[in-house]
Scaffold this motif. Structure first.
Motif, PDB file in Angstrom:
ATOM      1  N   PHE A 117      13.561 -11.994  -5.686  1.00 26.18           N
ATOM      2  CA  PHE A 117      13.261 -11.521  -4.331  1.00 26.18           C
ATOM      3  C   PHE A 117      14.217 -10.362  -4.050  1.00 26.18           C
ATOM      4  CE2 PHE A 117      13.523 -11.347   0.194  1.00 26.18           C
ATOM      5  CZ  PHE A 117      12.347 -11.881   0.692  1.00 26.18           C
ATOM      6  N   HIS A 118      13.691  -9.222  -3.564  1.00 25.82           N
ATOM      7  CA  HIS A 118      14.543  -8.059  -3.284  1.00 25.82           C
ATOM      8  C   HIS A 118      14.348  -7.639  -1.834  1.00 25.82           C
ATOM      9  CE1 HIS A 118      14.630  -7.389  -7.714  1.00 25.82           C
ATOM     10  NE2 HIS A 118      13.333  -7.616  -7.663  1.00 25.82           N
ATOM     11  N   GLU A 119      15.374  -7.735  -1.015  1.00 25.23           N
ATOM     12  CA  GLU A 119      15.236  -7.368   0.394  1.00 25.23           C
ATOM     13  C   GLU A 119      15.539  -5.881   0.607  1.00 25.23           C
ATOM     14  OE1 GLU A 119      13.816  -8.718   2.742  1.00 25.23           O
ATOM     15  OE2 GLU A 119      14.641  -8.035   4.634  1.00 25.23           O
ATOM     16  N   LYS A 120      14.675  -5.215   1.351  1.00 25.48           N
ATOM     17  CA  LYS A 120      14.856  -3.833   1.825  1.00 25.48           C
ATOM     18  C   LYS A 120      15.536  -2.884   0.829  1.00 25.48           C
ATOM     19  CE  LYS A 120      14.615  -4.785   6.760  1.00 25.48           C
ATOM     20  NZ  LYS A 120      14.508  -6.233   6.889  1.00 25.48           N
ATOM     21  N   PRO A 121      14.821  -2.516  -0.241  1.00 24.34           N
ATOM     22  CA  PRO A 121      15.355  -1.553  -1.210  1.00 24.34           C
ATOM     23  C   PRO A 121      15.298  -0.137  -0.645  1.00 24.34           C
ATOM     24  CG  PRO A 121      13.081  -2.066  -1.734  1.00 24.34           C
ATOM     25  CD  PRO A 121      13.449  -2.940  -0.567  1.00 24.34           C
ATOM     26  N   ASP A 122      15.981   0.826  -1.294  1.00 19.84           N
ATOM     27  CA  ASP A 122      15.763   2.220  -0.884  1.00 19.84           C
ATOM     28  C   ASP A 122      14.379   2.652  -1.371  1.00 19.84           C
ATOM     29  OD1 ASP A 122      15.987   2.985  -3.602  1.00 19.84           O
ATOM     30  OD2 ASP A 122      18.160   3.192  -3.408  1.00 19.84           O
ATOM     31  N   ARG A 123      13.949   3.829  -0.912  1.00 15.78           N
ATOM     32  CA  ARG A 123      12.559   4.224  -1.169  1.00 15.78           C
ATOM     33  C   ARG A 123      12.260   4.349  -2.665  1.00 15.78           C
ATOM     34  NH1 ARG A 123       8.792   5.877   2.412  1.00 15.78           N
ATOM     35  NH2 ARG A 123      10.342   6.141   4.049  1.00 15.78           N
TER      36      ARG A 123
ATOM     37  N   THR B 266       0.815  -1.206   0.000  1.00 15.93           N
ATOM     38  CA  THR B 266       0.000   0.000   0.000  1.00 15.93           C
ATOM     39  C   THR B 266       0.854   1.264   0.000  1.00 15.93           C
ATOM     40  OG1 THR B 266      -0.112  -0.171   2.407  1.00 15.93           O
ATOM     41  CG2 THR B 266      -1.976  -1.040   1.176  1.00 15.93           C
ATOM     42  N   ARG B 267       2.181   1.107   0.068  1.00 14.63           N
ATOM     43  CA  ARG B 267       3.077   2.260   0.027  1.00 14.63           C
ATOM     44  C   ARG B 267       4.486   1.751  -0.274  1.00 14.63           C
ATOM     45  NH1 ARG B 267       2.276   0.673   5.217  1.00 14.63           N
ATOM     46  NH2 ARG B 267       4.194   0.241   6.341  1.00 14.63           N
ATOM     47  N   PRO B 268       5.388   2.626  -0.736  1.00 18.75           N
ATOM     48  CA  PRO B 268       6.753   2.174  -1.042  1.00 18.75           C
ATOM     49  C   PRO B 268       7.598   2.068   0.220  1.00 18.75           C
ATOM     50  CG  PRO B 268       6.504   4.486  -1.613  1.00 18.75           C
ATOM     51  CD  PRO B 268       5.162   4.029  -1.123  1.00 18.75           C
ATOM     52  N   GLU B 269       7.372   1.060   1.011  1.00 14.12           N
ATOM     53  CA  GLU B 269       8.015   0.892   2.317  1.00 14.12           C
ATOM     54  C   GLU B 269       9.422   0.299   2.140  1.00 14.12           C
ATOM     55  OE1 GLU B 269       7.067   1.210   5.831  1.00 14.12           O
ATOM     56  OE2 GLU B 269       9.187   0.671   5.778  1.00 14.12           O
ATOM     57  N   PRO B 270      10.450   1.040   2.558  1.00 15.39           N
ATOM     58  CA  PRO B 270      11.800   0.499   2.401  1.00 15.39           C
ATOM     59  C   PRO B 270      12.163  -0.576   3.438  1.00 15.39           C
ATOM     60  CG  PRO B 270      11.869   2.805   3.125  1.00 15.39           C
ATOM     61  CD  PRO B 270      10.438   2.415   3.097  1.00 15.39           C
ATOM     62  N   GLY B 271      11.340  -0.733   4.461  1.00 15.98           N
ATOM     63  CA  GLY B 271      11.682  -1.676   5.532  1.00 15.98           C
ATOM     64  C   GLY B 271      11.288  -3.121   5.243  1.00 15.98           C
ATOM     65  N   TYR B 272      10.749  -3.394   4.060  1.00 15.62           N
ATOM     66  CA  TYR B 272      10.279  -4.747   3.757  1.00 15.62           C
ATOM     67  C   TYR B 272      11.042  -5.371   2.595  1.00 15.62           C
ATOM     68  CZ  TYR B 272       6.028  -3.578   6.444  1.00 15.62           C
ATOM     69  OH  TYR B 272       5.133  -3.214   7.409  1.00 15.62           O
ATOM     70  N   GLY B 273      10.846  -6.663   2.425  1.00 10.36           N
ATOM     71  CA  GLY B 273      11.315  -7.345   1.234  1.00 10.36           C
ATOM     72  C   GLY B 273      10.226  -7.306   0.163  1.00 10.36           C
ATOM     73  N   TYR B 274      10.649  -7.320  -1.108  1.00  9.39           N
ATOM     74  CA  TYR B 274       9.706  -7.294  -2.239  1.00  9.39           C
ATOM     75  C   TYR B 274       9.861  -8.557  -3.069  1.00  9.39           C
ATOM     76  CZ  TYR B 274       8.529  -2.553  -1.039  1.00  9.39           C
ATOM     77  OH  TYR B 274       8.062  -1.462  -0.360  1.00  9.39           O
ATOM     78  N   VAL B 275       8.722  -9.111  -3.457  1.00  3.74           N
ATOM     79  CA  VAL B 275       8.702 -10.375  -4.197  1.00  3.74           C
ATOM     80  C   VAL B 275       8.156 -10.084  -5.593  1.00  3.74           C
ATOM     81  CG1 VAL B 275       7.812 -12.718  -4.229  1.00  3.74           C
ATOM     82  CG2 VAL B 275       8.208 -11.576  -2.037  1.00  3.74           C
ATOM     83  N   GLU B 276       9.009 -10.303  -6.590  1.00  2.00           N
ATOM     84  CA  GLU B 276       8.603 -10.036  -7.969  1.00  2.00           C
ATOM     85  C   GLU B 276       8.042 -11.319  -8.568  1.00  2.00           C
ATOM     86  OE1 GLU B 276      11.821  -8.104  -9.966  1.00  2.00           O
ATOM     87  OE2 GLU B 276      10.817  -8.275 -11.906  1.00  2.00           O
TER      88      GLU B 276
ATOM     89  N   ALA C 149      20.496 -13.767   2.898  1.00  2.00           N
ATOM     90  CA  ALA C 149      21.408 -14.901   2.728  1.00  2.00           C
ATOM     91  C   ALA C 149      20.864 -15.911   1.730  1.00  2.00           C
ATOM     92  CB  ALA C 149      21.660 -15.583   4.076  1.00  2.00           C
ATOM     93  N   VAL C 150      19.584 -16.207   1.813  1.00  2.00           N
ATOM     94  CA  VAL C 150      19.060 -17.328   1.029  1.00  2.00           C
ATOM     95  C   VAL C 150      18.081 -16.880  -0.057  1.00  2.00           C
ATOM     96  CG1 VAL C 150      17.852 -19.542   1.123  1.00  2.00           C
ATOM     97  CG2 VAL C 150      19.362 -18.854   3.017  1.00  2.00           C
ATOM     98  N   LEU C 151      17.024 -16.150   0.328  1.00  2.67           N
ATOM     99  CA  LEU C 151      15.938 -15.916  -0.634  1.00  2.67           C
ATOM    100  C   LEU C 151      16.351 -15.071  -1.832  1.00  2.67           C
ATOM    101  CD1 LEU C 151      13.336 -15.662   2.123  1.00  2.67           C
ATOM    102  CD2 LEU C 151      13.112 -17.196   0.186  1.00  2.67           C
ATOM    103  N   GLU C 152      17.229 -14.078  -1.615  1.00  2.42           N
ATOM    104  CA  GLU C 152      17.619 -13.235  -2.747  1.00  2.42           C
ATOM    105  C   GLU C 152      18.373 -14.016  -3.809  1.00  2.42           C
ATOM    106  OE1 GLU C 152      17.779  -8.541  -1.898  1.00  2.42           O
ATOM    107  OE2 GLU C 152      19.665  -9.587  -1.533  1.00  2.42           O
ATOM    108  N   ARG C 153      19.050 -15.090  -3.426  1.00  2.00           N
ATOM    109  CA  ARG C 153      19.854 -15.786  -4.433  1.00  2.00           C
ATOM    110  C   ARG C 153      19.336 -17.174  -4.808  1.00  2.00           C
ATOM    111  NH1 ARG C 153      25.166 -14.633  -2.225  1.00  2.00           N
ATOM    112  NH2 ARG C 153      24.248 -13.426  -0.551  1.00  2.00           N
TER     113      ARG C 153
END
Ligand code: GDD
Ligand code: MG
Length: 327
Positions: free
Chosen positions: A162-168, A138-148, A229-233
């Protein structure tokens, strides 16, 4: 069987000073009648077995808040990556064939979790992959992981990345591109996680566990979350979309979303007087008065007081880091 694994070893630094090293947020109720941990354990009561995974220092508190659950303590606090690898290894030994459903204990979750949790567990068995639960952002939250997401399948979707904690700014792109938030809830068989971990910075830890040298493995491993460690790769990641209300009580601004607001938009937890003050977050175990100020977080617990602009409440981390250095 489905084995629930409730993660409760974090220190909740961004909710300082309510959350302190010896009494982090999962043991607090934040205005509810049961602690976040108690509620998290109740939420997974449909599982065949429940373990709470935590650090040694919190074991007694976990017993108090979740008397029915088994407590599993990792050899050293090294964040969720090592902790979850350790749990997969131990539970494979103790329980044998099963699917693990890992859930955090710092969340507010609405009705409907059981169906999604069961679907995630089922998907993990069917795909032999790593399954995450996705929430519509619901918003571009930098504190979360994003799943494409990639392709749609029956009840789940493949994951492109999988992208963990991107900048805003990057988070805004991910939201526009239709990514999900990673809800921090995962399903996998012990084998699936351990084999993904073998191809990650946690491979030495997996080796050490297999040699039955957990302490040595934990001494040597750097702290890292399972997301980095795991999900991004990893290959073979899948996402089950969630349809329940969801929020991470990460920082004071998040807590404000769950407190009743007064006529001036002040979210208040505890005893406070506000005069000509609007859109503040006030939390205290004592008494706080605000006059003529707006958009502040004022949190006062014991002999500690924090004041920060509400839109900078993630920066509480910097205070806690400084206090730790001075200890
Ligand atoms: N046992 C154990 N050991 N548990 C831990 C440890 C540890 O060293 N560190 C953290 N935890 C627990 C926390 O208590 C919490 O319940 C859960 O693991 C997640 O840790 P957080 O530190 O709160 O992670 P986050 O919120 O920054 O990020 C994660 O959750 C987000 C959603 O809430 C990631 O998975 C993100 O991708 C995700 O979007
Ligand atoms: Mg969290």
């Amino acid at each position: 069987p489905i084995v629930a694994l409730v993660l409760a070893g974090g220190t909740g630094t961004r909710l300082y000073p309510a959350s302190r090293a010896d009494q982090p947020k999962q043991f607090q109720s934040f205005g509810g009648d049961r602690s976040l941990l108690t509620r998290a354990v109740e939420r997974v009561s449909f599982a065949d077995e429940t373990y709470v995974l935590t650090r040694e220092a919190f074991a007694d508190a976990v017993h108090d808040h979740a008397p029915e659950a088994a407590v599993l303590t990792e050899p050293a606090p090294k964040d969720t990556g090592p902790a979850l690898v350790y749990a997969a290894h131990r539970i494979r030994e103790q329980v044998g064939d099963c699917v693990l459903l890992a859930v955090p204990s710092d969340h507010v979750v609405g009705d409907g979790f059981e169906a999604v949790g069961r679907r995630a567990a089922h998907t993990a068995v069917e795909t032999e992959g790593l399954v995450t639960v996705g929430v519509e952002p619901t918003r571009p939250e930098p504190g979360y992981g994003y799943v494409e997401p990639g392709e749609s399948r029956e009840g789940y979707e493949t994951v492109r990345q999988f992208h963990e904690k991107p900048d805003r700014e990057t988070a805004t792109e991910y939201v526009d591109r239709g990514c999900y938030w990673n809800a921090g809830m995962f399903a996998w068989t012990p084998e699936a996680l351990l084999s993904a971990a073998r191809a990650s910075p946690l491979s030495d830890l997996v080796d050490a566990l297999e040699r039955d040298e957990p302490e040595r493995g934990f001494d040597a491993v750097d702290p890292v979350s399972v997301d980095y460690a795991v999900l991004e790769r990893a290959e073979g990641v899948f996402v089950v979309p969630a349809d329940f209300a969801w929020d991470d009580l990460g920082a004071w601004d998040a807590l404000a979303r769950h407190l009743p607001a007064d006529d001036d938009g002040n979210a208040v937890l505890g005893d406070a007087v506000t005069v000509d003050a609007a859109d503040n977050v006030v939390a205290t175990d004592g008494h706080v008065s605000l006059v003529g100020v707006s958009d502040l977080v004022v949190a006062s617990y014991g002999d500690r007081t924090l004041v920060v602009p509400a839109d900078e409440s993630q920066r509480v981390r910097e205070v806690v880091a400084r206090l730790r250095d001075e200890d």
